[in-house]
Design a protein around this motif. Sequence first.
Motif, PDB file in Angstrom:
ATOM      1  N   SER A   1      -0.815   0.855  -6.035  1.00 51.30           N
ATOM      2  CA  SER A   1       0.383   0.462  -5.292  1.00 51.30           C
ATOM      3  C   SER A   1       1.163  -0.549  -6.116  1.00 51.30           C
ATOM      4  CB  SER A   1       0.015  -0.145  -3.932  1.00 51.30           C
ATOM      5  OG  SER A   1      -0.641   0.804  -3.122  1.00 51.30           O
ATOM      6  N   GLN A   2       2.479  -0.358  -6.157  1.00 50.05           N
ATOM      7  CA  GLN A   2       3.343  -1.269  -6.907  1.00 50.05           C
ATOM      8  C   GLN A   2       3.781  -2.401  -5.990  1.00 50.05           C
ATOM      9  OE1 GLN A   2       3.893  -0.777 -10.195  1.00 50.05           O
ATOM     10  NE2 GLN A   2       4.863  -2.779 -10.264  1.00 50.05           N
ATOM     11  N   GLN A   3       3.312  -3.622  -6.268  1.00 52.54           N
ATOM     12  CA  GLN A   3       3.617  -4.781  -5.438  1.00 52.54           C
ATOM     13  C   GLN A   3       4.517  -5.745  -6.198  1.00 52.54           C
ATOM     14  OE1 GLN A   3      -0.794  -5.398  -4.021  1.00 52.54           O
ATOM     15  NE2 GLN A   3       0.555  -6.137  -2.396  1.00 52.54           N
ATOM     16  N   VAL A   4       5.659  -6.080  -5.605  1.00 55.89           N
ATOM     17  CA  VAL A   4       6.590  -7.016  -6.227  1.00 55.89           C
ATOM     18  C   VAL A   4       6.936  -8.171  -5.298  1.00 55.89           C
ATOM     19  CG1 VAL A   4       7.594  -5.204  -7.656  1.00 55.89           C
ATOM     20  CG2 VAL A   4       8.645  -5.732  -5.470  1.00 55.89           C
ATOM     21  N   LEU A   5       6.535  -8.078  -4.035  1.00 52.69           N
ATOM     22  CA  LEU A   5       6.877  -9.102  -3.050  1.00 52.69           C
ATOM     23  C   LEU A   5       5.692 -10.018  -2.783  1.00 52.69           C
ATOM     24  CD1 LEU A   5       8.949  -7.024  -0.470  1.00 52.69           C
ATOM     25  CD2 LEU A   5       9.760  -8.371  -2.399  1.00 52.69           C
ATOM     26  N   PRO A   6       5.930 -11.180  -2.196  1.00 56.88           N
ATOM     27  CA  PRO A   6       4.845 -12.140  -1.967  1.00 56.88           C
ATOM     28  C   PRO A   6       3.807 -11.624  -0.976  1.00 56.88           C
ATOM     29  CG  PRO A   6       7.006 -13.190  -1.745  1.00 56.88           C
ATOM     30  CD  PRO A   6       7.248 -11.722  -1.794  1.00 56.88           C
ATOM     31  N   CYS A   7       2.716 -12.349  -0.907  1.00 52.34           N
ATOM     32  CA  CYS A   7       1.632 -12.033   0.019  1.00 52.34           C
ATOM     33  C   CYS A   7       2.169 -11.866   1.434  1.00 52.34           C
ATOM     34  CB  CYS A   7       0.594 -13.157  -0.020  1.00 52.34           C
ATOM     35  SG  CYS A   7      -0.775 -12.939   1.122  1.00 52.34           S
ATOM     36  N   GLY A   8       1.714 -10.828   2.117  1.00 56.32           N
ATOM     37  CA  GLY A   8       2.135 -10.571   3.486  1.00 56.32           C
ATOM     38  C   GLY A   8       3.329  -9.661   3.600  1.00 56.32           C
ATOM     39  N   GLN A   9       3.988  -9.346   2.474  1.00 53.15           N
ATOM     40  CA  GLN A   9       5.112  -8.405   2.474  1.00 53.15           C
ATOM     41  C   GLN A   9       4.696  -7.163   1.687  1.00 53.15           C
ATOM     42  OE1 GLN A   9       9.070  -9.994   1.838  1.00 53.15           O
ATOM     43  NE2 GLN A   9       8.339 -12.086   2.080  1.00 53.15           N
ATOM     44  N   GLY A  10       4.967  -6.007   2.258  1.00 53.94           N
ATOM     45  CA  GLY A  10       4.399  -4.764   1.780  1.00 53.94           C
ATOM     46  C   GLY A  10       4.787  -4.384   0.367  1.00 53.94           C
ATOM     47  N   ALA A  11       3.979  -3.467  -0.203  1.00 55.47           N
ATOM     48  CA  ALA A  11       4.231  -2.949  -1.545  1.00 55.47           C
ATOM     49  C   ALA A  11       5.432  -2.016  -1.530  1.00 55.47           C
ATOM     50  CB  ALA A  11       3.003  -2.215  -2.071  1.00 55.47           C
ATOM     51  N   GLU A  12       5.950  -1.718  -2.715  1.00 56.08           N
ATOM     52  CA  GLU A  12       7.106  -0.837  -2.822  1.00 56.08           C
ATOM     53  C   GLU A  12       6.705   0.619  -2.568  1.00 56.08           C
ATOM     54  OE1 GLU A  12      10.749   0.116  -5.949  1.00 56.08           O
ATOM     55  OE2 GLU A  12       9.141  -1.254  -6.504  1.00 56.08           O
ATOM     56  N   TYR A  13       5.619   1.049  -3.189  1.00 51.34           N
ATOM     57  CA  TYR A  13       5.147   2.423  -2.975  1.00 51.34           C
ATOM     58  C   TYR A  13       3.707   2.528  -3.447  1.00 51.34           C
ATOM     59  CZ  TYR A  13       6.023   2.899  -8.004  1.00 51.34           C
ATOM     60  OH  TYR A  13       6.022   2.711  -9.354  1.00 51.34           O
ATOM     61  N   THR A  14       3.046   3.614  -3.044  1.00 53.00           N
ATOM     62  CA  THR A  14       1.719   3.975  -3.543  1.00 53.00           C
ATOM     63  C   THR A  14       1.842   5.267  -4.343  1.00 53.00           C
ATOM     64  OG1 THR A  14       0.533   2.912  -1.719  1.00 53.00           O
ATOM     65  CG2 THR A  14      -0.605   4.687  -2.868  1.00 53.00           C
ATOM     66  N   HIS A  15       1.158   5.316  -5.480  1.00 45.09           N
ATOM     67  CA  HIS A  15       1.233   6.468  -6.380  1.00 45.09           C
ATOM     68  C   HIS A  15      -0.101   7.212  -6.353  1.00 45.09           C
ATOM     69  CE1 HIS A  15       1.993   7.916 -10.829  1.00 45.09           C
ATOM     70  NE2 HIS A  15       1.641   8.904 -10.017  1.00 45.09           N
ATOM     71  N   LEU A  16      -0.055   8.505  -5.996  1.00 39.12           N
ATOM     72  CA  LEU A  16      -1.216   9.388  -6.047  1.00 39.12           C
ATOM     73  C   LEU A  16      -0.925  10.497  -7.045  1.00 39.12           C
ATOM     74  CD1 LEU A  16      -1.876   9.841  -2.199  1.00 39.12           C
ATOM     75  CD2 LEU A  16      -2.791   8.069  -3.717  1.00 39.12           C
TER      76      LEU A  16
END
Length: 984
Positions: free
Chosen positions: A124-139
Amino acid sequence: MALKISVLLSVVFVYLSTSGVFALQRRARITLENNGFIGPLIAINENIPEDSDIVDSLIKIFTAASAYLHQASRNHTYFSNVTILIPDSWNDDPSYEPAIWETYDLANVIVDDPSPAWWESPYSQQVLPCGQGAEYTHLTPRWITDEDFSTYYWGPQGKVIVHEWGHLRWGLFDEYAHTEEEHFYYDENGWTQPTRCSEEVDGQTRDITNNYKKCNKRPEDGVMPDPGCRFFPDLEDNPGTASYLFANYLDSVTDFCHSEEDGNPASKHNPLANNMQNKLCNHRSSWDIMADHPDFTTTTPISDIDTTPYFNIIKKRPRRVVLVMDVSLSMLLNDRLKLLVQAATSYIRHVLPLGSWIGLVEFSSSSNITCPLTQLTDDAVRESVIALLPKESHGETCIGCGILSGINILEESTQSTHGSILFLISDGQENTRPYIDDVIDNITVSEIAIDTMSFSEQADPKLASLSDQFYGFSYYFSEVTSSTALHDGFTSTVVDRDVSDPATPIPVTSVVERVRKSNKRNGNVNLDDTLGNHTKFFFYSRVFDEDENAITVELTSPSGVEYDESSPVYVFELDTLTITIEIPDLAEQGRWSYTIFNSDSVDRDVEVAVHSVASDPVLGAMRLTSWVGDPIITKSPPQTVIYAELRRAHNPVIGANVVAIIDRPGENEVTTLQLLDDGAGADIIKDDGTYSAYFVDYVSTDDCDDNACRYSVSVTADDIDGNARITTYKPASGALPTNYSVIPVNTNEPIAIGLFERKATGGVIQLAEDVIVGDPATSPDVLSPSRIIDLADSTDVNTTYRGHVTLKWTAVGDDLDQGTASYYDLRYAASFSAIFNNFDDATPVEENDVIEGTLLAPQPTRSREEITISLPIPPTKNMTYFFALVAVDEADNRGELSNIASASASLVYLGDEYILPGLEAWAIALITLACLAAVAGTVAVVVYVVKKNNNKKVAPEEKTDVEQNGVSAQQAHTNGKSQTVTHA
């Protein structure tokens, strides 16, 4: 259990204001109704070959994940309705419904070829602080369809999805080690422990660089094991029941880690572990973060429920958009109507792809449909629509009228209104009914998205809120000379919805050039080798008067090919005073130069823009996207983060010069903000291709007069410093594999890019009406420095200093990550809880304790800090020092407590300088003599044994063949006996 597959779309598109949770605004919005998640969008990339097994396997995986999620969330949540978007390149199927608003770039879960760094690993691509969701998940397709393969490496597929959902939905971070330094930590007794959560997870430690021999044999010595030492959890009968964010592949794992005193001890959070969850979430447990999320604060557990999801299988359909244009009398001011028609013409002629549907609405005191929904099948149709653009201005401003007519156009088409886009452009406040508030129900029922362009400072303040509420983008053209936001906004409304489409034009640059009277102006633009197809240079005159032919252009390629008025590709359009030069075939890489000539007797402003399409449709082009963390700010003092992402496919571009340009209200000058990708301040992950910084340079709300306080944001990227590189390594969050060699490591050498340029719009920042900003020159400083998130012990045991610790971190600012702090408050304690819960009572480090560096003169924000301090003699070496610090500004505003670093007391004092308290010199001498005698005796015995057995041969230890040059947890546990690590 039978699968429930539905093609009914009535519950998919749900509207929700997302101020403060912008990650969900960039992607498909997910809501929770009756404990069930509605709206997760899975999209398969256009480049993936058709394979029905992908869809069948996704249904199976998310059905299993729903049951796991229900258990792991303690009966609070499950997947109720999941949508799968089929690529347009796949064959039609009667069961597929047409997509409404869904695109690949809006998906929460993408199915694509492997990322070079992550192999087949889900992440999962995470760019936001803790508690705010990731941008997307890659499968990846293989992970989805090859169950035996994926289960071997990552465990049950449904459990992996729950792991990724923790990132995607709740903003949790991994609880295993990502870097070499994170695999072990010091506990409160000074022992070295493997990073894990919970501590109840038992396992073995083996050196993956030394035939998987046991390592960390004497944790009580407080000496970190060799770099190759790794922890392998026991696969059978493991007492640990958490965490999904650590080793979800364990059969025993059924929960996320918690911090409840009366909770299950086998799932208890480990706040000392050296992992991203503790660093970025301030050592809080997963359940601490989840419990604050609306998914849990607004629901009660439901245990008896069928967790099988409905699956909506859909396929992309052409874009449908209606331009809703203000033609009220105020649009005559500053040539607003002419500028609008100029931008709309370029949008229809060059930006909207063939196959799109478009309708036109004009509104003033009432509204008028001037063009019904029409499909752009060829250039002739484009021109016929352009001919229907507005010609005159009159009357008042009835925004609600325009919206209703836009919906009416869509209702009269043969397809539903769902997911169509209204692009609403207006320059003033509404003064004629129906008002915006009067038509909200109509918008909700029609399920459309609304993009808005606030055309001038006087534009209605509700425009931005309308876009925020109804899944759209919001733009603001301030009318300042240097602003290119009008054309940029028209371009963004298309390209930012199809970022991954290789046929989408890439905005290279847009800038306003002032050409002096009877003079010329030179400029240039750099095209890199990822671009070159359908390259277009636009020159828009910003002055409309009688001398319509005053502006001419000469364009020169890097090799010297010239394009001017005599060239067949040079097109001048009289109606909009636009010059377009489209380069035939593939445009040359390098620096293009242009000269703008002004034959008029007055100065002229000319807006220059360049678009180009990827040179390689498979690899795609390097792309820049931008957004703001909070488009509508509702809290004082105002603050938000400006983000920009620069990448090619899944590969980040690092080291680029990325700058945000912010138009501010009133007569205030445009300001700039350097965005960085250094893992400090607003940027949580270093070198992931996402650049960010806090924007705090707000002007007094008095400068906005009676208008909304708006800030228009655009972002540029280039390689002016020569440091830009493209890398296949991509820091992200993903499920822990059973094989450590599968975990991405940064071993590749980034490749230099060379000269390039990109431009993107970040949209609008708008202050809510009750947010008041005083005069910055006289207002008190109320913003604290940012939290430091990368404090670490970097003590070199080979240095000449003894009784010392060296600490490193990245400097933060005076106001969040801007400016320079005044001093650091650094403290230490002998227990984690002492410094975490009672920082003010911990022992402060005074300046006279500092051997190198200083605490009293912080470096400018985002600089690297290093300090070496002396420590007192510890009462025992079996203890740990815990360190934390805060940055303080000149107004004594204190930042949040940093992450907590630790160092073993056994490493603070080394060799002869470590003296156990209470021993006299004679005792030490006696102990030394006894040790020497024991060593001499041991040597004699060894010599005797060697001589006696010198003819015996010993077989070498057998090595295990391993896929991907490593061993899995399964193999590690069968590759000889190793010591077991149990919880302390």
